[in-house]
Every structure is written in C-alpha cells, then in structure tokens.
Design a protein around this motif. Structure first.
Motif, mmCIF file in Angstrom:
data_model
loop_
_atom_site.group_PDB
_atom_site.id
_atom_site.type_symbol
_atom_site.label_atom_id
_atom_site.label_comp_id
_atom_site.label_asym_id
_atom_site.label_seq_id
_atom_site.Cartn_x
_atom_site.Cartn_y
_atom_site.Cartn_z
ATOM 1 N N LYS A 14 103.093 -17.200 67.677
ATOM 2 C CA LYS A 14 103.317 -18.497 67.358
ATOM 3 C C LYS A 14 103.285 -19.366 68.284
ATOM 4 C CE LYS A 14 106.038 -17.306 63.482
ATOM 5 N NZ LYS A 14 107.478 -17.195 62.661
ATOM 6 N N ALA A 15 103.554 -18.910 69.716
ATOM 7 C CA ALA A 15 103.730 -19.764 70.906
ATOM 8 C C ALA A 15 102.390 -20.730 71.066
ATOM 9 C CB ALA A 15 103.981 -18.649 71.941
ATOM 10 N N ASP A 16 102.573 -21.931 70.679
ATOM 11 C CA ASP A 16 101.352 -22.728 70.967
ATOM 12 C C ASP A 16 101.185 -23.508 72.216
ATOM 13 O OD1 ASP A 16 103.799 -24.061 70.408
ATOM 14 O OD2 ASP A 16 102.826 -25.600 68.914
ATOM 15 N N ILE A 17 102.282 -23.550 73.046
ATOM 16 C CA ILE A 17 102.146 -24.290 74.169
ATOM 17 C C ILE A 17 102.711 -23.182 75.215
ATOM 18 C CG2 ILE A 17 102.545 -26.626 73.311
ATOM 19 C CD1 ILE A 17 105.465 -26.643 74.136
ATOM 20 N N ARG A 18 102.530 -23.597 76.841
ATOM 21 C CA ARG A 18 102.713 -22.731 77.508
ATOM 22 C C ARG A 18 104.174 -22.607 77.823
ATOM 23 N NH1 ARG A 18 100.855 -23.084 83.914
ATOM 24 N NH2 ARG A 18 102.337 -21.414 84.764
ATOM 25 N N PHE A 35 105.063 -19.893 75.423
ATOM 26 C CA PHE A 35 104.865 -18.610 75.811
ATOM 27 C C PHE A 35 105.813 -17.780 76.841
ATOM 28 C CE2 PHE A 35 102.138 -16.375 78.788
ATOM 29 C CZ PHE A 35 101.792 -15.309 78.309
#
Length: 74
Positions: free
Chosen positions: A38-42, A45
């Motif tokens: 689900k981590a869509d941006i740095r 993440f």
C-alpha cells in the motif's frame, strides 16, 4: 517489496536472536507485506521499513534509524 524481502530474509537467516525476541518475527514480517504493497510514496515506504526494523532491538537497526533521520538512507 524487494527491500522488505531482503530485510525479512536477513533476519531469518542471519539474526541470531530471532527466537529470543519478545514478539513473533514471522507474524511481524507477514503482516508487513500488505502495508508495503500500500505504500505509494517514499515517506510511507520508509515508515514501513522503520516499523519492520523496530522490533529487532539491534544495534544495526539503530544505525538504520540514524540514517533515516539524516535522510541518507538511499
């Protein structure tokens, strides 16, 4: 996903205190997989990486936190 797999494999094969941890590493690592997906941006993440490494209570993990704080992770 590759970074999370490397951390999980490193703990599974190289971390000598895996079975002495307060929490079950297998549950932690398996629970982290959907969160990494689900981590869509740095920032999301990197936050998931920190959450995955936090239960290790290892000096190498402390170095990882310091690198995150200074922004020199990647």
């Amino acid at each position: 996903m590759l970074s999370s797999a490397k951390i999980m494999a490193g703990v599974n094969y190289l971390f000598p205190h895996k079975y002495l941890m307060d929490s079950d590493w297998d549950k932690i690592s398996m629970g982290a997989i959907p969160l990494f997906a689900k981590a869509d941006i740095r920032l999301a993440f990197e936050t998931q990486l920190l959450r995955l490494v936090a239960p290790l209570n290892d000096t190498h993990a402390l170095r990882f936190y310091k690198e995150m704080k200074t922004g020199r992770l990647f």
